[in-house]
Design a protein around this motif. Structure first.
Motif, PDB file in Angstrom:
ATOM      1  N   LEU A   1     -19.570  -7.731 -13.571  1.00  0.00           N
ATOM      2  CA  LEU A   1     -19.333  -8.618 -12.440  1.00  0.00           C
ATOM      3  C   LEU A   1     -20.641  -9.181 -11.890  1.00  0.00           C
ATOM      4  CD1 LEU A   1     -16.547  -6.609 -10.550  1.00  0.00           C
ATOM      5  CD2 LEU A   1     -16.273  -8.671 -11.950  1.00  0.00           C
ATOM      6  N   LEU A   2     -21.675  -8.348 -11.808  1.00  0.00           N
ATOM      7  CA  LEU A   2     -22.973  -8.819 -11.322  1.00  0.00           C
ATOM      8  C   LEU A   2     -23.554  -9.885 -12.245  1.00  0.00           C
ATOM      9  CD1 LEU A   2     -24.628  -5.449 -10.187  1.00  0.00           C
ATOM     10  CD2 LEU A   2     -23.720  -7.272  -8.728  1.00  0.00           C
ATOM     11  N   ALA A   3     -23.406  -9.691 -13.560  1.00  0.00           N
ATOM     12  CA  ALA A   3     -23.931 -10.664 -14.520  1.00  0.00           C
ATOM     13  C   ALA A   3     -23.205 -11.993 -14.415  1.00  0.00           C
ATOM     14  CB  ALA A   3     -23.817 -10.104 -15.937  1.00  0.00           C
ATOM     15  N   VAL A   4     -21.889 -11.949 -14.246  1.00  0.00           N
ATOM     16  CA  VAL A   4     -21.110 -13.183 -14.123  1.00  0.00           C
ATOM     17  C   VAL A   4     -21.484 -13.923 -12.843  1.00  0.00           C
ATOM     18  CG1 VAL A   4     -18.793 -14.122 -13.812  1.00  0.00           C
ATOM     19  CG2 VAL A   4     -19.189 -12.343 -15.519  1.00  0.00           C
ATOM     20  N   VAL A   5     -21.618 -13.184 -11.739  1.00  0.00           N
ATOM     21  CA  VAL A   5     -22.008 -13.811 -10.470  1.00  0.00           C
ATOM     22  C   VAL A   5     -23.379 -14.468 -10.607  1.00  0.00           C
ATOM     23  CG1 VAL A   5     -22.685 -13.344  -8.078  1.00  0.00           C
ATOM     24  CG2 VAL A   5     -20.604 -12.315  -9.014  1.00  0.00           C
ATOM     25  N   TYR A   6     -24.299 -13.785 -11.283  1.00  0.00           N
ATOM     26  CA  TYR A   6     -25.635 -14.362 -11.472  1.00  0.00           C
ATOM     27  C   TYR A   6     -25.567 -15.661 -12.257  1.00  0.00           C
ATOM     28  CZ  TYR A   6     -30.440 -15.025 -12.922  1.00  0.00           C
ATOM     29  OH  TYR A   6     -31.684 -15.563 -13.150  1.00  0.00           O
ATOM     30  N   MET A   7     -24.776 -15.694 -13.325  1.00  0.00           N
ATOM     31  CA  MET A   7     -24.678 -16.911 -14.126  1.00  0.00           C
ATOM     32  C   MET A   7     -24.139 -18.078 -13.303  1.00  0.00           C
ATOM     33  SD  MET A   7     -23.503 -15.920 -18.003  1.00  0.00           S
ATOM     34  CE  MET A   7     -22.117 -14.893 -17.554  1.00  0.00           C
ATOM     35  N   VAL A   8     -23.116 -17.813 -12.488  1.00  0.00           N
ATOM     36  CA  VAL A   8     -22.507 -18.881 -11.686  1.00  0.00           C
ATOM     37  C   VAL A   8     -23.489 -19.392 -10.636  1.00  0.00           C
ATOM     38  CG1 VAL A   8     -20.666 -19.431 -10.061  1.00  0.00           C
ATOM     39  CG2 VAL A   8     -20.165 -18.028 -12.066  1.00  0.00           C
ATOM     40  N   VAL A   9     -24.091 -18.477  -9.892  1.00  0.00           N
ATOM     41  CA  VAL A   9     -25.015 -18.877  -8.827  1.00  0.00           C
ATOM     42  C   VAL A   9     -26.251 -19.555  -9.398  1.00  0.00           C
ATOM     43  CG1 VAL A   9     -26.482 -18.034  -6.952  1.00  0.00           C
ATOM     44  CG2 VAL A   9     -24.195 -17.074  -7.276  1.00  0.00           C
ATOM     45  N   SER A  10     -26.808 -18.986 -10.468  1.00  0.00           N
ATOM     46  CA  SER A  10     -28.020 -19.538 -11.066  1.00  0.00           C
ATOM     47  C   SER A  10     -27.786 -20.942 -11.609  1.00  0.00           C
ATOM     48  CB  SER A  10     -28.514 -18.621 -12.183  1.00  0.00           C
ATOM     49  OG  SER A  10     -29.617 -19.174 -12.860  1.00  0.00           O
ATOM     50  N   SER A  11     -26.628 -21.179 -12.211  1.00  0.00           N
ATOM     51  CA  SER A  11     -26.352 -22.508 -12.781  1.00  0.00           C
ATOM     52  C   SER A  11     -26.260 -23.574 -11.696  1.00  0.00           C
ATOM     53  CB  SER A  11     -25.047 -22.473 -13.581  1.00  0.00           C
ATOM     54  OG  SER A  11     -23.948 -22.145 -12.748  1.00  0.00           O
TER      55      SER A  11
END
Length: 327
Positions: free
Chosen positions: A247-257
């Motif tokens: 979940l943390l990795a997915v959140v990072y990808m969304v926010v970072s993009s």
């Protein structure tokens, strides 16, 4: 009667005289070399210089090994600190026991130190080495095969893993979870490479994709294992860890993009400064020489030969301007 199965090695150690050669250690070492080699190729392709990945790995790998061992010892403390156990065994890393979660976490700290010393951004470095780490895990998992550990539930499938009798295990055929995870990691590496080329992932998103994809596979593979582990709400601790990290990795990808779309144009500032004698310097020198020749030709056409002194050149320019005013 079992018609087919994957045999386990009779021993995980080969003695070369007094020197023990352990299969588990060899798998770890080979995995590290593959990760550094492939990471170096990807780093150069992104605009970095050769050798940077290896220099940073000098910091990341030792930190990762310590972190992996610490995670294993802390989460399976009963194997080393309960009654009847020898706490010295906690230092016997060659007998198996590296937690990938701790290895990545503390390895990232080592990589951060190395990146600061080299003056490169950690997210860009992480993106470059992400597929290599997945391949290193795929190779490293075969160390569990040598040690006959971390297998799954009993099964009679043709690809079942045959385990021999020992003090801490029963003979039989089991799901080869080490093989499942090894194949999954290869698939993760291919996924990251494809997505990175297709979507030009940057600012740590290729690494985040690797983390998310690995966790997705680790969750169901971990659920199949039968070795002793702590449980929380009916699930093994590592299953919960995989869910949270996913979940943390997915959140990072969304926010970072959204915050930092695209990919870094420069991953290593030092790579932009070519040293003397390099191809870039030679090209610049050639351009400068051609520019000098063209200037000389233009001056010759006007019947004037410029002096090498800057002061004389200024005076000459004034004379030419004065003469042009009279004509």
């Amino acid at each position: 009667m079992d018609l087919a199965y994957i045999p386990s090695p009779s021993t995980g150690v080969i003695h070369l005289g007094p020197i023990p050669l352990r299969g588990y250690a060899f798998c770890i070492i080979i995995g590290v070399f593959v990760a550094v080699w492939y990471g170096n190729k990807r780093w150069i392709a992104r605009g970095g210089t050769a050798g940077t990945v290896a220099d940073i790995a000098v910091w990341a790998v030792p930190f990762g090994l310590v972190g992996g061992r610490l995670y294993h010892v802390i989460t399976d403390y009963q194997l080393y600190f309960s009654e009847g156990e020898n706490w010295v065994d906690a230092f016997k890393i060659w007998e198996g026991g590296l937690g990938i979660w701790g290895a990545i976490a503390l390895g990232a700290v080592g990589a951060w130190i190395g990146c600061r010393r080299r003056g490169v951004p950690l997210p860009a470095y992480a993106d470059a080495i992400a597929p290599g780490i997945a391949l290193a895990q795929a190779i490293g998992r075969w160390g569990n095969w040598f040690n006959q550990e971390l297998y799954g539930r009993p099964t009679d499938l043709p690809w079942a893993l045959k385990i021999t009798e020992s003090a801490n295990r029963e003979a039989g055929t089991y799901h080869p979870t080490f093989l499942y995870e090894s194949l999954w990691c290869i698939g993760v590496a291919l996924l990251v490479v494809w997505a990175d080329r297709r979507f030009r992932l940057g600012h740590g998103r290729a690494f985040a994709l690797y983390v998310a994809a690995y966790c997705a596979g680790r969750g169901w593979i971990e659920y199949m294992r039968v070795d002793e582990a702590h449980h929380v709400l009916g699930l093994r601790l590592n299953v919960w860890t995989a869910i949270v990290v996913f979940l943390l990795a997915v959140v990072y990808m969304v926010v970072s993009s959204r915050v930092r779309p695209g990919r870094e144009e420069i991953v290593e500032p030092k790579a932009e400064k070519k040293p003397e004698g390099s191809a870039g310097s030679a090209e610049k020198a050639e351009k400068a020489e051609k520019a000098g020749e063209s200037d000389g030709d233009a001056d010759a056409g006007e019947g004037v030969k410029p002096d090498t002194s800057s002061d004389d050149a200024v005076d000459l320019g004034k004379d030419m301007e004065h003469g042009a005013g009279k004509s």
